[in-house]
Design a protein around this motif. Structure first.
Motif, PDB file in Angstrom:
ATOM      1  N   ALA A  50      14.658  37.902  81.480  1.00 42.99           N
ATOM      2  CA  ALA A  50      16.070  38.201  81.746  1.00 42.99           C
ATOM      3  C   ALA A  50      16.917  37.964  80.499  1.00 42.99           C
ATOM      4  O   ALA A  50      17.856  38.714  80.219  1.00 42.99           O
ATOM      5  N   ILE A  51      16.593  36.929  79.740  1.00 44.80           N
ATOM      6  CA  ILE A  51      17.332  36.665  78.498  1.00 44.80           C
ATOM      7  C   ILE A  51      17.137  37.822  77.528  1.00 44.80           C
ATOM      8  O   ILE A  51      18.098  38.336  76.934  1.00 44.80           O
ATOM      9  N   GLU A  52      15.886  38.262  77.382  1.00 45.80           N
ATOM     10  CA  GLU A  52      15.603  39.386  76.484  1.00 45.80           C
ATOM     11  C   GLU A  52      16.252  40.669  76.999  1.00 45.80           C
ATOM     12  O   GLU A  52      16.670  41.516  76.207  1.00 45.80           O
ATOM     13  N   ALA A  53      16.357  40.806  78.326  1.00 47.46           N
ATOM     14  CA  ALA A  53      16.987  42.000  78.892  1.00 47.46           C
ATOM     15  C   ALA A  53      18.464  42.069  78.516  1.00 47.46           C
ATOM     16  O   ALA A  53      19.002  43.146  78.238  1.00 47.46           O
ATOM     17  N   VAL A  54      19.135  40.926  78.503  1.00 47.61           N
ATOM     18  CA  VAL A  54      20.546  40.906  78.100  1.00 47.61           C
ATOM     19  C   VAL A  54      20.667  41.213  76.612  1.00 47.61           C
ATOM     20  O   VAL A  54      21.562  41.957  76.192  1.00 47.61           O
ATOM     21  N   LEU A  55      19.784  40.650  75.825  1.00 46.58           N
ATOM     22  CA  LEU A  55      19.827  40.903  74.381  1.00 46.58           C
ATOM     23  C   LEU A  55      19.499  42.358  74.059  1.00 46.58           C
ATOM     24  O   LEU A  55      19.989  42.911  73.072  1.00 46.58           O
ATOM     25  N   HIS A  56      18.677  42.977  74.892  1.00 45.71           N
ATOM     26  CA  HIS A  56      18.285  44.381  74.685  1.00 45.71           C
ATOM     27  C   HIS A  56      18.835  45.249  75.817  1.00 45.71           C
ATOM     28  O   HIS A  56      18.167  46.170  76.295  1.00 45.71           O
ATOM     29  N   PHE A  57      20.062  44.962  76.244  1.00 49.98           N
ATOM     30  CA  PHE A  57      20.616  45.692  77.387  1.00 49.98           C
ATOM     31  C   PHE A  57      20.648  47.193  77.117  1.00 49.98           C
ATOM     32  O   PHE A  57      20.782  47.648  75.984  1.00 49.98           O
ATOM     33  N   GLU A  58      20.518  47.943  78.201  1.00 54.02           N
ATOM     34  CA  GLU A  58      20.458  49.407  78.107  1.00 54.02           C
ATOM     35  C   GLU A  58      21.868  49.979  77.992  1.00 54.02           C
ATOM     36  O   GLU A  58      22.760  49.614  78.758  1.00 54.02           O
ATOM     37  N   GLU A  59      22.045  50.850  77.038  1.00 57.49           N
ATOM     38  CA  GLU A  59      23.326  51.547  76.877  1.00 57.49           C
ATOM     39  C   GLU A  59      23.361  52.731  77.849  1.00 57.49           C
ATOM     40  O   GLU A  59      22.509  53.616  77.790  1.00 57.49           O
ATOM     41  N   HIS A  60      24.341  52.728  78.750  1.00 56.80           N
ATOM     42  CA  HIS A  60      24.504  53.822  79.716  1.00 56.80           C
ATOM     43  C   HIS A  60      25.934  53.762  80.234  1.00 56.80           C
ATOM     44  O   HIS A  60      26.737  52.927  79.784  1.00 56.80           O
ATOM     45  N   ASP A  61      26.275  54.615  81.214  1.00 50.43           N
ATOM     46  CA  ASP A  61      27.640  54.598  81.753  1.00 50.43           C
ATOM     47  C   ASP A  61      27.667  54.228  83.235  1.00 50.43           C
ATOM     48  O   ASP A  61      28.598  54.565  83.953  1.00 50.43           O
ATOM     49  N   TYR A  62      26.628  53.540  83.706  1.00 51.27           N
ATOM     50  CA  TYR A  62      26.622  53.065  85.093  1.00 51.27           C
ATOM     51  C   TYR A  62      27.554  51.868  85.238  1.00 51.27           C
ATOM     52  O   TYR A  62      27.615  50.996  84.382  1.00 51.27           O
TER      53      TYR A  62
END
Length: 337
Positions: free
Chosen positions: A286-298
């Motif tokens: 989850a920490i890595e997911a925030v650091l590598h968050f997906e760029e989108h418009d949702y």
């Protein structure tokens, strides 16, 4: 004749001496441990308790007691976690206990939501009671010493398995975890963090929400992206896990409208922005997911009515409301309240 008799007597004495020396050598330096065993000696243990735990696991009890008396082990043994290895001698065992030659234990910290839970989890893995651990985990002085406050100190703990001496003090445990925290935040991770505009505390807090939202690691960066989008445009996060945390009721399977009004700085339905600190200890995924968050418009997401653990994402409120109605209908059909 007398000379021969004397020589025979001397030879006999020599044999006895040699045999005795060999037997003594075997008793004190021969193998006393038939199989590997762990020995835990608490700070509060008496010498009788030590021997009660130790002697059933070793041979050569008389030799142990004799050598222990010689080294005054009863007055000088050290608490700790010891490993009795096959082939160890009485001398090695006594010296190990006298010098405190411990073997570290593996301590795992993860899947906890509060400092109290962390204290209880640690007390089962270390020679420290949960009250002493809790005192340190909530101490303003301890928190200030490592650069936090008593509310945000919880964000310092990076979930993993670490090696500690079983007798580590609560204070030294926190100091060690600060070193692990500093080691985790590499220049590379800090560079990724700046992309989100979040502080280290912000990353850990958002990661805790993401971690509570989904167990699917491949979906975590997308969910993190939704929350980043909301933060950037000033929308409230409206994260259901923060309501559970505000209520301190982690058994809730369904968040109702009355729950959303719970007064708490952790309730992201009544407060904008991130909560004051993490709502759980987030996994590294989850920490890595925030650091590598997906760029989108949702801007929205809702659990799928298929109950497969994944979510449907939406760009508009009307689209999200359709997804929410479908999920709510399935909850009703399954009689989940």
């Amino acid at each position: 004749m007398q000379k021969k008799t004397l020589l025979r007597i001397l030879a006999g004495v020599a044999v006895v001496v040699v045999v005795g020396a060999v037997l003594l050598f075997i008793e004190f330096r021969g193998s006393a441990v038939p199989a590997q065993r762990e020995l835990f000696v608490s700070r509060t243990a008496t010498y009788d308790q030590l021997t009660d735990s130790l002697l059933p696991s070793i041979r050569r009890h008389a030799a142990f007691r004799a050598y222990a008396r010689r080294l005054r082990l009863a007055d000088s043994f050290k608490p700790g976690h010891y490993v009795l290895r096959p082939g160890m001698s009485v001398i090695e065992i006594v010296r190990m206990l006298k010098l405190g030659m411990q073997t570290p234990v593996r301590v795992t910290i993860q899947n906890v939501r509060t400092p109290a839970q962390l204290a209880r989890r640690l007390s089962r893995q270390l020679d420290a009671d949960s009250a002493a651990l809790m005192d340190v985990l909530t101490s303003p002085q301890m928190a200030a010493e490592v650069g936090f406050d008593s509310v945000t100190l919880f964000s310092m703990f990076i979930p993993d398995t670490y090696e500690f001496y079983w007798t580590v003090s609560p204070r030294d445990f926190v100091l060690r975890m600060k070193r692990e925290y500093d080691r985790f935040w590499t220049p590379e991770r800090d560079a990724l963090r700046q992309r989100s505009g979040l502080s280290r505390l912000g990353v850990m807090t958002l990661a805790s929400i993401v971690y509570e939202e989904t167990s699917k690691s491949d979906e975590m960066p997308r969910i993190a992206g939704v929350y980043i989008n909301r933060l950037r445009c000033g929308m409230p996060l409206q994260a259901d896990p923060t309501v559970k945390y505000a209520l301190q009721d982690f058994t809730l399977r369904r968040i109702l409208h009355r729950h959303l009004k719970t007064p708490s700085p952790y309730n992201t339905y009544v407060n904008r922005g991130l909560p004051p600190s993490p709502i759980c200890m987030p996994g590294k995924s989850a920490i890595e997911a925030v650091l590598h968050f997906e760029e989108h418009d949702y801007l929205y997401f809702c659990a799928r009515p298929t109950f497969d653990g994944y979510h449907n994402f939406a760009r508009t409120l009307s689209e999200h409301n359709r997804n929410a109605r479908a999920y709510s209908a399935e909850l009703n059909r399954r009689k989940i309240k």
